[in-house]
Scaffold this active site. Structure first.
Site, mmCIF file in Angstrom:
data_model
loop_
_atom_site.group_PDB
_atom_site.id
_atom_site.type_symbol
_atom_site.label_atom_id
_atom_site.label_comp_id
_atom_site.label_asym_id
_atom_site.label_seq_id
_atom_site.Cartn_x
_atom_site.Cartn_y
_atom_site.Cartn_z
ATOM 1 C CG HIS A 149 -34.955 -20.167 -15.681
ATOM 2 N ND1 HIS A 149 -34.400 -21.026 -14.781
ATOM 3 C CD2 HIS A 149 -35.034 -20.841 -16.841
ATOM 4 C CE1 HIS A 149 -34.167 -22.182 -15.388
ATOM 5 N NE2 HIS A 149 -34.549 -22.092 -16.627
ATOM 6 C CD GLU B 120 -30.009 -30.406 -20.865
ATOM 7 O OE1 GLU B 120 -30.492 -29.327 -20.529
ATOM 8 O OE2 GLU B 120 -30.406 -31.511 -20.412
ATOM 9 C CB CYS C 210 -34.248 -27.120 -27.559
ATOM 10 S SG CYS C 210 -33.459 -28.139 -26.317
#
Ligand code: PEP
Ligand code: MG
Length: 953
Positions: free
Chosen positions: A580, A816, A887
């Site tokens: 992140h 995912e 995405c």
């Protein structure tokens, strides 16, 4: 961990003597697979060093440190010898507890046993016990006492309402380790009982670990349910522990003295009235325990015997421990502390004997209480990163070129600014309280001045505010008061300061409020600054010109705090591209390389660096020609980006007319405006968990609806793809405690979690449907791995849709999890769309944690295995007339764009900053060319080969 259970107990055994009993125990431990045959020799050797007789008919035979390697698994076996076994010196054992432990786990067992050891006649009772259950009950001993001491009383606490006061009371119980996280929530559900005289009572047994009582009074007059509220009791109830206290409280109320509690200005007063543990104002001294195996039976016995020579009370406690002080004269109480090597003990003695007793006890502990002790090393504040790596690595030399993981595109040039936490050693004891106080005062003043400089230099308001908070922390009287208490006890300024900072940071971390909990990092930050000042350790000054920040690893919050005007680029030794922190770096537009290897930490501060965030290259002290080329390239790139930016509002078509939509990923509703401004044709991923995280508690339906409305309003008719709450794994939600899991990435996360909590999911879906007002709304579910999960989520949404009709709604899932991609041919019949989350899909396909400090470099979404899964997904979707978006971070990687377009992906959703560049890239390609490329990419064996194919395009 060692615990006692009935399965471990063998009743009615007999042995003619101690060696026979040891043999029996060893056989049993071997038969149960806990130890190897050689462990018997360890048991015998240990008894030869000193008897393991504990008292009350109990012995605890265990091996020596030398025989620890004979232990396969930690465990205990208990044998009852009703006829007794002579354990030497006339001591008769009725229960032998054989311990197989690799380390000092038997201390824990001793802690468990000490309550029982305080009972009279336990030995005879153990002998007579007729069942394992009865024996275990005896060992568990007397019920636990109610914890109530000065730390559990909060007077005049700042609280605006009853709920806040409850929260403060629950927090005191949590800090005393009486309850687990979540007790505050439990108490909020309980009906409060008015006791009269403004006092209120709340109690619960849920999540209680040990019984305890907290008492809090508000800082201003308060009312609750129409009655005055001047004090609140919060009881963590367990068994009958609170009975005596309750009786005293009733008597007090009958005498009409309840108001004394509400008006109390000192915790001593409250404890006097309630009969809790009074804080002793007696002289005390501290010492760190150096015995290798902690305060186990032998040294404890010696300490207790020594204490008994003094005619008065002496208590002992572990500094920073949860338990109150116990009598040093009681062996069982001493053992109940479970003190380990390195822990600091505080000895408190009655004033009449303190002058003699304290030095004598300190000296005995220092000498090892009958054991040879290895002195403790000086305290080190941090792991020695630099020294460790300098032994095996050397700094990259001038002119060298290093390959790292590209994390955020762009070229950055500047001097290296190395930020590595150095080890700072400091003494535990100080010269005198006065000298230490003065040193600390000076250090605080210097740090305050430094921070003032930072405030004046910082252009970004958010960063200035962080430093202003740091200054406030330095001036916090609560911190300085506690430090002063420690200085008076002889601690050095460094030790006192760091202990108080660490305790405060831990308290902060334990809070239910995410924003407040973040203050822990700030506390540690100023803690280190002051420590460095005290020890005269120089922290490298920030270079004047924009620099390349070099760090070991960087957390998302570190990046978020950076001032992009000062930090030209980021280089880390560890980390991966989908961590992140890398996502944040990209969002801020700071070029970044991660996972460059530990050697970069050895670079000399100021070394000129050239960082290429696109190709993943680092040039150290590059020659003039290379710098010139890079500068030109940077300028060309800037011009290209400028040109791309001018075209950002135009759609993206390939040269042969194939349209690919470019959408934006956002995490907060306010982000929609800049996304549209940056050219987004819609929002392709609204990460709703970030909206949840931005609130101190779960936002209710109305709050959520307002947030979603804001996004749809900002989109002015463009589509919005919303992902329902995706928490768990790497995305914790502070106020939504999730049971600890061994492997949370493979545990209850994403859709699995929300399906388990349908009320939360329904509230979110309702808020979404209500906000739509017939505008184009797409809802997708995260981490779907099975058709069943999708159907449950869909059915729930369709049911709610009957209540709240929406004209333009599509439902889809994120791809995912590999199983979802492989099931795409089945799912495509039912969903309206797929959106590929390449960050997680890559992680699960390649079995590499996306945030893994060293491996995530290899978690490249261009791996052909991941591309195969995307190919299956696109084919399946198109066969049923459905669309596919991507995405994950891969969508913004300029080398991945041609491959994804070639695979037939219809929409790319990227961070706002990348939109113009991605659109420009698409316009450079022809569909046929990308389709050929994609087919070649599917046929190779590694991500590097795919990258090479694209480079050659
Ligand atoms: C993904 O996994 O690719 C994704 C977009 O979701 P997140 O990064 O939020 O897990
Ligand atoms: Mg994901």
């Amino acid at each position: 961990m060692l615990e006692l259970t009935i399965e471990q107990i063998s009743m009615g055994q007999s042995a003619v003597d101690k060696p026979a009993a040891l043999q029996l125990l060893a056989d049993h431990l071997v038969a149960d697979g806990l130890v190897a045959d050689g462990y018997l020799a360890g048991l015998q050797a240990r008894e030869a060093q000193g008897s393991t007789f504990l008292g009350q008919g109990i012995a605890i035979p265990h091996g020596t440190p030398e025989t620890r390697d004979q232990v396969f698994a930690t465990g205990v076996r208990l044998m009852q010898f009703p006829d007794g076994v002579d354990w030497g010196d006339g001591q008769i054992v009725y229960l032998a507890i054989g311990i197989a432990a690799k380390s000092d786990e038997h201390l824990r067992l001793l802690q468990l046993l000490t309550r029982a050891l305080g009972e009279t006649d336990l030995g005879q009772a153990l002998r007579r016990a007729s069942s394992p259950e009865a024996l275990l009950k005896l060992l568990q001993g007397a019920p636990q006492e109610l914890a109530l001491d000065a730390q559990m009383i909060g007077l005049g606490v700042s609280a605006d309402d009853f709920e806040e006061l409850v929260w403060r009371g629950a927090r005191l119980l949590r800090q005393a380790d009486c309850v687990s996280n979540g007790f505050a929530g439990v108490l909020q559900q309980v009906e409060a009982l008015p006791l009269g005289d403004g006092l209120w009572w709340l109690h619960s047994e849920q999540t209680v670990k040990r019984p305890g009582l907290a008492f809090v009074t508000p800082d201003k007059p308060m009312r609750y349910l129409g009655q005055p509220l001047s004090g609140l009791f919060c009881l963590a109830s367990l068994g009958e522990a609170h009975q005596a206290l309750l009786e005293r409280l009733c008597a007090l109320l009958i005498e009409g003295r309840g108001h004394e509690l509400g008006r109390a200005t000192s915790s001593r007063k409250v404890l006097e009235v309630l009969g809790g543990e009074l804080p002793a104002d007696w002289p005390s001294a501290r010492i760190a325990l150096a015995n290798a195996h902690g305060l186990h039976a032998r040294p404890a016995k010696i300490l207790a015997q020594l204490a008994k020579r003094f005619d008065g009370e002496i208590r002992i406690r572990i500094v920073d421990g949860q338990d109150s002080a116990v009598s040093v004269k009681s062996l069982s109480k001493l053992l109940s502390l479970g003190a380990r090597r390195g822990q600091v003990l505080e000895i408190i003695a009655e004033p009449s004997i303190a002058a003699d007793a304290l030095p004598a006890l300190l000296a005995a502990i220092e000498e090892g209480l009958g054991e040879e002790v290895e002195p403790l090393p000086a305290v080190s504040q941090q792991r020695e990163v630099i020294a460790d790596i300098a032994e095996v690595l050397s700094a990259p030399t001038s002119g060298s070129l290093l390959q790292a993981i590209p994390a955020a595109p762009g070229i950055a040039i500047g001097p290296a600014h190395i930020q590595v936490q150095q080890t700072i050693d400091y003494p535990l004891r100080g010269e005198s309280a006065a000298i230490e106080r003065e040193r600390l005062k000076n250090a605080l003043a210097d740090v305050r001045q430094d921070i003032q400089g930072l405030i004046e230099r910082s252009k970004a308001k958010a960063i200035r505010e962080i430093f202003i908070t740091h200054q406030e922390m330095l001036d916090d009287p609560e911190l300085t008061d506690e430090v002063d208490t420690r200085l008076k006890q002889g601690e050095s300024a460094e030790a006192a300061w760091m202990a108080v900072i660490e305790a405060a940071a831990k308290q902060q971390e334990a809070l239910q409020d995410a924003l407040l909990a973040e203050r822990a990092a700030d506390l540690r930050d100023i803690g280190r600054r002051v420590l460095a000042q005290l020890c005269g350790v120089q922290t490298p000054a920030e270079p004047e010109q924009p620099y390349i920040l070099v760090m070991d690893e960087v957390g998302p919050s570190d990046v978020a705090r950076l001032d992009p005007a000062r930090v030209a680029g980021i280089l880390t030794a560890r980390g991966g591209a989908t961590a992140h922190s890398a996502i944040v770096a990209r969002a801020l537009g700071i070029p970044a390389l991660v996972g460059a290897g530990a050697a970069v930490l050895l670079l000399k501060p100021g070394t000129p660096l050239l960082l290429d965030g696109q190709r993943g290259r680092l040039h150290v002290d590059a020659d003039a020609a290379t710098l010139q080329r890079a500068t030109e390239e940077r300028d060309t790139r800037e011009q290209r980006l400028k040109a791309a930016a001018e075209q950002r509002h135009q759609p993206a078509h390939t040269t042969d007319g194939h349209a690919v939509e470019v959408f934006a990923n956002i995490g907060e509703s306010a982000g929609v405006t800049s996304a549209v401004e940056q050219g987004a044709e819609g929002i392709g991923l609204l990460r709703t968990e970030l909206i949840f995280m931005a609130h101190p508690q779960a936002p209710d339906e109305a709050t959520q609806e307002a947030e979603y409305r804001r996004v749809l309003d900002g989109l002015a008719g463009r589509p919005l793809v919303v992902r329902t709450l995706d928490v768990g794994g790497d995305k914790p939600l502070p106020y939504w405690p999730i049971a600890k899991e061994e492997n949370p990435f493979l545990g209850v996360r994403g859709i699995r979690l929300t399906l388990q909590r349908p009320q939360i999911m329904e509230a979110q879906l309702r808020a979404l449907l209500r906000s739509a007002d017939n505008r184009p709304l797409r809802i997708m579910f995260p981490m779907v791995g099975s058709v069943d999960e999708w159907r449950q989520a869909r059915d729930m949404t369709e049911r709610l849709r009957l209540e709240i009709p929406v004209a333009d709604l599509q439902l889809g899932i994120m791809i995912e999890v590999p199983s979802a991609a492989l099931l795409a041919p089945v799912l495509a019949k039912e969903v309206d769309f797929f959106s590929v989350g390449t960050n997680d899909l890559t992680q699960y396909t390649l079995a590499i944690d996306r945030g893994h400090p060293t491996l995530s470099a290899q978690a490249d979404g261009l791996h052909p295995a991941v591309l195969q899964l995307i190919d299956i997904t696109v084919r399946a979707a198109h066969a049923h007339g459905k669309w596919v978006g991507v995405c994950g971070e891969l969508a913004a990687d300029p080398l991945a764009v041609p491959v994804l377009v070639g695979l037939g992906v219809d929409e790319l959703s990227v961070s706002g900053r990348s939109i113009a560049e991605v659109k420009a890239r698409i316009r450079e390609l022809s569909l046929t060319q990308t389709q050929n490329l994609a087919q070649q990419a599917l046929a190779v064996g590694s991500a590097n080969e795919v990258r090479a194919l694209v480079e050659a395009l």
